[in-house]
Write an enzyme that holds these catalytic residues in place. Structure first.
Site, short mmCIF file in Angstrom:
data_model
loop_
_atom_site.label_atom_id
_atom_site.label_comp_id
_atom_site.label_asym_id
_atom_site.label_seq_id
_atom_site.Cartn_x
_atom_site.Cartn_y
_atom_site.Cartn_z
CB ALA A 12 -0.53 0.22 -1.06
NE ARG A 18 2.82 -9.15 9.79
CZ ARG A 18 1.55 -8.90 10.07
NH1 ARG A 18 0.83 -9.79 10.73
NH2 ARG A 18 0.98 -7.77 9.68
N GLY A 147 -7.98 -9.08 13.33
CA GLY A 147 -8.69 -8.34 14.36
C GLY A 147 -10.07 -8.97 14.55
CB SER A 395 19.79 -30.02 -39.55
OG SER A 395 18.47 -30.47 -39.71
C1 UD1 Z 1 -5.39 -5.28 9.52
C2 UD1 Z 1 -6.47 -4.87 10.53
C3 UD1 Z 1 -7.05 -6.14 11.14
C4 UD1 Z 1 -7.62 -7.02 10.04
C5 UD1 Z 1 -6.59 -7.29 8.96
C6 UD1 Z 1 -7.25 -7.95 7.76
C7 UD1 Z 1 -5.82 -2.72 11.51
C8 UD1 Z 1 -5.23 -2.05 12.68
N1 UD1 Z 1 -5.88 -4.05 11.56
O1 UD1 Z 1 -4.38 -5.95 10.24
O2 UD1 Z 1 -8.09 -5.81 12.04
O3 UD1 Z 1 -8.10 -8.23 10.61
O4 UD1 Z 1 -5.98 -6.08 8.49
O5 UD1 Z 1 -6.34 -8.36 6.82
O6 UD1 Z 1 -6.27 -2.08 10.58
N2 UD1 Z 1 -0.70 0.06 5.92
C9 UD1 Z 1 -0.40 1.36 5.55
N3 UD1 Z 1 0.17 2.18 6.45
C10 UD1 Z 1 0.41 1.82 7.73
C11 UD1 Z 1 0.08 0.49 8.10
C12 UD1 Z 1 -0.49 -0.35 7.19
O7 UD1 Z 1 -0.60 1.76 4.40
O8 UD1 Z 1 0.92 2.64 8.49
C13 UD1 Z 1 -1.30 -0.83 4.92
C14 UD1 Z 1 -0.49 -2.07 4.65
O9 UD1 Z 1 0.34 -1.86 3.54
C15 UD1 Z 1 -1.56 -3.11 4.34
C16 UD1 Z 1 -2.77 -2.62 5.09
O10 UD1 Z 1 -2.53 -1.29 5.44
O11 UD1 Z 1 -1.86 -3.15 2.96
C17 UD1 Z 1 -3.02 -3.44 6.34
O12 UD1 Z 1 -1.90 -3.37 7.20
P1 UD1 Z 1 -1.33 -4.65 7.94
O13 UD1 Z 1 -0.15 -4.26 8.71
O14 UD1 Z 1 -1.21 -5.77 7.00
O15 UD1 Z 1 -2.53 -4.91 8.94
P2 UD1 Z 1 -2.91 -6.29 9.64
O16 UD1 Z 1 -2.02 -6.48 10.80
O17 UD1 Z 1 -3.01 -7.36 8.66
CA CA Z 2 -2.63 -7.51 6.44
#
Ligand code: UD1
Ligand code: CA
Length: 524
Positions: A12, A18, A147, A395
Site C-alpha cells: 500500500a 495515475r 502483467g 411553525s
Molecule cells: C502490478 C503487477 C502487475 C499486475 C497488477 C495487478 C508488479 C511489478 N506488477 O502492476 O503484474 O498485473 O499489479 O493489478 O508487481 N506498491 C508498493 N510499493 C512500491 C510499488 C507499489 O507498496 O514500491 C504497491 C502499490 O501501492 C499498489 C501495489 O503495490 O497497491 C501494486 O502497485 P502498482 O504500481 O499499482 O502495480 P501495477 O502497475 O498495477
Molecule cells: Ca495496480
C-alpha cells in the site's frame, strides 16, 4: 502436510500517480470505505497469524486504518522502488518468522477481492504437488496494462512479463497477473532478495520471482480468478468501475436480506449499511457510511442519509437529510426538506416539513412544526436544544440554543425562543398583531389594486415627485415628513387617486429618489 502459519503482506506504499490525487491511492473510497479497508476486511476473514501493511512515509491515515485490524502492523517503505522491494521491506519487519510461514502478498488497490478466492489460493498450496509459489491470474475482457503470465508446458509459471516490458506477441497473451501471490516464505524471501531492476520502469518487480523460481527448479502454479474480482484500481476510471461492481454487489446483498428496493440501481448503499426486516427504500436515495435501518423503516425518494440509526417503523423523507450522530426513534417521522444533525428523536416524534434540527434531543411524540430552526451555532460554539416529550413547537419557531422546552409545553407559531420554557407552559414570543380597520381598502384606494398597473394608460403617467428614500436617517426623514405633512395633507384629498398611482407604477420615476438614499451615498 500440515498448514504453516499464514502471514499476509499488503502492498500500500504507492502514491498512485495515475489517480492524479494528493491522497494515497489505497485511501480512495469504494462504497464510502477506503480501498485498503476492503482489502483488509477480506484478509481478516482468513484469520491470518500476522499482517504487514507496507505504507509510504508520512502515510499516517494508512497506519491508523491498519491499526484497527487484529495482528496487523505497518512497515514503512522509505523509497518506492517497486513491488518486489516493498515485499523485502515487509520481510525485514517479519524477521526470522517469515521463513516458516506461508506468505500471501496482496495489493491494496484490489478492493473487490473476496476471501473465498484467497482461501482457494491457500488450499491450492496444499494439493499433492505442493507448489512453492502460486500466482492468482485471470482473463479479463480487456487485458489492458496488466502483467502477462507466461506458462510452461506443465502449467507452471515460466515468468511474468510487465506490460511496459512486453512485446506485441507477449501482450497478445490474455492471461493476466492479478498481483496476488502466495509462497512458502523460505522460498519467496531469498528470491525477493535476488531481484534486479533492469527493466522498463527501473523497479524491483515482485513478479520477477517466478522466473527466478523457475531457474532454481522451484514449482509454481496458477489459480484463475474472476476478472471482476481482481480489478486493480490505478486511475479514477478504474475506481468508478470498481465502485459499480461493488454497488451491484451491495444491492444484491440487500435484496437477499429482504430489503425492498423499488428501483435498485438508483439507490446508493455503503459497505456498512445495516438493515432490519421489511425495509423499503424508494428511488434516488443515498445511504452514506454508518447507517442502520430498523425493521419496517421506509426511506422515501430523494433522501440523503449518513451516520444515522433509524429505528423500527420510522418513515424518512421524501427529500430528507439525516446527518451523522443522529438517532431517529421508533415510528418517528422526518418529512420533506428536514435536516437533522447530531440529534436524537424519541419514539413517535415528528418533524414533517422544512426544519433544521441540530444538536438536539427531542422527546417522544414531540411535534416540530414546519419551519422550525434550532439555532445551534452562534458563530463561535455549538449549543444544544432540548425539546421535551409531547412538546409542540409551532411553525416558524426559532429555538436559540442553549435552550430547553419542557415536556408537554407549547410554543406558539412564529416565536423566537431564547429562554427555557417550563413543562406544560405555553410560550409565545412574537410581535403583537395590529389591525387597522378598513386599512386595506384605504391602501387600495390610494395605490390601486396590487399588481393592477394596467389601470393606468401609460400616456397619462406623470413623473413622480422625489420622495424620501427608505432608510433615510430618521431625523432628516422626520423633518421632511413634518414639512410635507402640512402641504400634502390637504393635497392628498384633492389629488386624484390616479395621479398617485402613476407615481408608484412607473418604476423608472422612483429610482432617482432611492438613488439619493444613504445606501448609495455610502457606496461612493
Ligand atoms: C502490478 C503487477 C502487475 C499486475 C497488477 C495487478 C508488479 C511489478 N506488477 O502492476 O503484474 O498485473 O499489479 O493489478 O508487481 N506498491 C508498493 N510499493 C512500491 C510499488 C507499489 O507498496 O514500491 C504497491 C502499490 O501501492 C499498489 C501495489 O503495490 O497497491 C501494486 O502497485 P502498482 O504500481 O499499482 O502495480 P501495477 O502497475 O498495477
Ligand atoms: Ca495496480
Amino acid at each position: 502436510m500440515p498448514e504453516a502459519e499464514l502471514v499476509v503482506v499488503v502492498l500500500a506504499a504507492g502514491q498512485g500517480t495515475r489517480m492524479k490525487s494528493s491522497r494515497p491511492k489505497v485511501l480512495h473510497e469504494i462504497a464510502g470505505r477506503p480501498m485498503l479497508a476492503h482489502v483488509l476486511d477480506s484478509v481478516a476473514a482468513l484469520a491470518p497469524d500476522r499482517v504487514v501493511v507496507v505504507a509510504g512515509p508520512g502515510m499516517e491515515p494508512v497506519a491508523e486504518l491498519a491499526a484497527a485490524y487484529p495482528r496487523t502492523e505497518i512497515a514503512v517503505q522509505a523509497q518506492r522502488l517497486g513491488t518486489g522491494h516493498a515485499v523485502a521491506v515487509a520481510g525485514a519487519a517479519l524477521g526470522t518468522a517469515r521463513e516458516a510461514a506461508d506468505v500471501l502478498v496482496v495489493c491494496g488497490d484490489t478492493p473487490l477481492l473476496r476471501p473465498e478466492t484467497l482461501r482457494s489460493l491457500v488450499a491450492r498450496r496444499y494439493h499433492a504437488d505442493a507448489p512453492d509459489l502460486l500466482c492468482l491470474a485471470f482473463r479479463p475482457q480487456n487485458p489492458n496494462q496488466y502483467g502477462r503470465v507466461v506458462l510452461d508446458d506443465e502449467g507452471g509459471v515460466r515468468r511474468i512479463v510487465e506490460y511496459a516490458d512486453a512485446d506485441e506477441s507477449e501482450r497478445a497473451n490474455d492471461l493476466c497477473n492479478a498481483g496476488i501471490l502466495l509462497g512458502d516464505g523460505a522460498v519467496l524471501f531469498p528470491l525477493v532478495g535476488a531481484l534486479g531492476n533492469d527493466n522498463a520502469k527501473g523497479e524491483y518487480y515482485l513478479t520477477d520471482v517466478f522466473a527466478l523460481a523457475a531457474a532454481a527448479g522451484r514449482r509454481s502454479a496458477v489459480v484463475e480468478g474472476d476478472p471482476e474480482e481482481v480489478l486493480g484500481v490505478n486511475s479514477q476510471a478504474d475506481r468508478a468501475q470498481a465502485e459499480e461492481v461493488f454497488h451491484m454487489r451491495l444491492l444484491g446483498r440487500a435484496m437477499a436480506e429482504g430489503v425492498t428496493l423499488i428501483d435498485p440501481t438508483t439507490v446508493w448503499l455503503s459497505a456498512d449499511t445495516r438493515f432490519g426486516q421489511d425495509v423499503v427504500i424508494e428511488p434516488a436515495v443515498f445511504v452514506g457510511p454508518g447507517v442502520s435501518l430498523g425493521d419496517g423503516v421506509r426511506v422515501r425518494a430523494f433522501s440523503y442519509l449518513e451516520g444515522v440509526r433509524i429505528e423500527a417503523g420510522a418513515v424518512i423523507g421524501p427529500f430528507a437529510r439525516l446527518r451523522p450522530g443522529s438517532v431517529i426513534g421508533p415510528d418517528a417521522r422526518i418529512g420533506n426538506f428536514v435536516e437533522v444533525k447530531n440529534a436524537v428523536l424519541g419514539a413517535g416524534a415528528k418533524a414533517n416539513h422544512l426544519s433544521y434540527v441540530g444538536d438536539t434531543a427531542v422527546g417522544a411524540k414531540a411535534n416540530i412544526g414546519a419551519g422550525t430552526i434550532t439555532c445551534n451555532y452562534d458563530g463561535i460554539a455549538k449549543h444544544r436544544t432540548e425539546i421535551g416529550a409531547g412538546a409542540f413547537i409551532g411553525s416558524n419557531t426559532a429555538l436559540v440554543a442553549p435552550v430547553r422546552v419542557g415536556d408537554g409545553a407549547i410554543v406558539g407559531a412564529g416565536s423566537t425562543i431564547t429562554r427555557d420554557v417550563a413543562a406544560d407552559s405555553l410560550a409565545v414570543a412574537r410581535g403583537a398583531q395590529r389591525e387597522v380597520p378598513q386599512g386595506a381598502a384605504r391602501f387600495r384606494a390610494r395605490h390601486g389594486a396590487p399588481g393592477d398597473s394596467a389601470q393606468q394608460a401609460p400616456g397619462k403617467m406623470k413623473p413622480a415627485k422625489k420622495k424620501p428614500a427608505k432608510g433615510k436617517p430618521v431625523k432628516k426623514a422626520a423633518k421632511r415628513a413634518t414639512a410635507k405633512k402640512a402641504t400634502a395633507k390637504k393635497g392628498a384629498t384633492k389629488k386624484s387617486a390616479s395621479k398617485k398611482t402613476a407615481k408608484r407604477t412607473s418604476a423608472g420615476t422612483r429610482r432617482p429618489a432611492s438613488r439619493g438614499g444613504p445606501r448609495s451615498r455610502k457606496r461612493k
